[in-house]
Design an enzyme around this catalytic site. Structure first.
Site, PDB file in Angstrom:
ATOM      1  N   CYS A  13       1.009  -1.269   0.043  1.00  0.00           N
ATOM      2  CA  CYS A  13      -0.039   0.000  -0.118  1.00  0.00           C
ATOM      3  C   CYS A  13       0.979   1.097   0.017  1.00  0.00           C
ATOM      4  O   CYS A  13       2.011   1.116  -0.347  1.00  0.00           O
ATOM      5  CB  CYS A  13      -0.995  -0.078   0.997  1.00  0.00           C
ATOM      6  SG  CYS A  13      -0.112  -0.017   2.794  1.00  0.00           S
TER       7      CYS A  13
HETATM    8  C1  RB5 Z   1      -3.994   5.325   0.843  1.00  0.00           C
HETATM    9  O1  RB5 Z   1      -5.242   4.802   1.187  1.00  0.00           O
HETATM   10  C2  RB5 Z   1      -3.001   5.082   1.869  1.00  0.00           C
HETATM   11  O2  RB5 Z   1      -3.418   5.511   3.245  1.00  0.00           O
HETATM   12  C3  RB5 Z   1      -2.889   3.465   1.942  1.00  0.00           C
HETATM   13  O3  RB5 Z   1      -2.346   2.872   0.673  1.00  0.00           O
HETATM   14  C4  RB5 Z   1      -1.772   2.999   3.154  1.00  0.00           C
HETATM   15  O4  RB5 Z   1      -0.654   3.762   3.088  1.00  0.00           O
HETATM   16  C5  RB5 Z   1      -2.252   3.165   4.564  1.00  0.00           C
HETATM   17  O5  RB5 Z   1      -1.561   2.599   5.438  1.00  0.00           O
END
Ligand code: RB5
Length: 153
Positions: A64
């Site tokens: 993420c």
């Molecule tokens: C984007 O939603 C971002 O908050 C996600 O990819 C991640 O970094 C969360 O922990």
């Protein structure tokens, strides 16, 4: 080894693509969980982590923006040990000490070449057992206390 599961939210699609290509070049079988309309990191993380808990993947990777949301969510699934690693030493210890079946990384934190190196270190390291085993068993006991039976895979 079973196919390596890999999932990402929309903040890490490029990193996921780089890692899939890298894994395939190294001969690993990969199951890409794709991207579903409206899916956020908790949706992806729980789907992949539940597959790990069912024994469908010995290892899985979740990407993420930071690797944090994926790690926090995956660790809520009983029996799953997810570790956010952006350096080689942590990646090795995540396997050797913590027997982490899930590696999480953040596209906004690490570049593609470093991410591949961290992934290789994690994949090439195995759980050391020994004195680490009783510590992992203690984590599993906590899982059982809150969630019932937990997988020890
Ligand atoms: C984007 O939603 C971002 O908050 C996600 O990819 C991640 O970094 C969360 O922990």
């Amino acid at each position: 080894m079973t196919a390596i599961g890999i999932g990402a939210d929309d903040a890490a699609l490029e990193l996921k693509g780089v890692l899939i290509e890298h894994l395939k070049e190294k001969g690993y079988e990969v199951q890409d969980y794709g991207i579903k309309e409206g899916a956020d990191y908790p949706d992806v993380a729980v789907e992949v982590a539940e597959a790990v808990a069912r024994g469908e993947h010995e290892r899985a990777i979740l990407c993420c923006g930071t690797g944090l949301g994926m790690s926090i969510t995956a660790n809520k699934v009983p029996g799953v040990r997810a570790a956010q690693c952006h350096d080689v030493y942590s990646a090795e210890r995540a396997r050797k000490s913590n027997n982490a079946q899930v590696l999480t990384m953040g596209q906004r934190v690490i570049g593609p070449e470093a991410a591949k190196t961290v992934l290789d270190a994690w994949l090439e390291s195995e759980f050391a057992g020994g004195s680490s085993a009783k510590k992992v068993e203690k984590m599993e006991a906590i899982d059982r206390r809150y969630h019932g039976a937990a997988s020890s895979s």
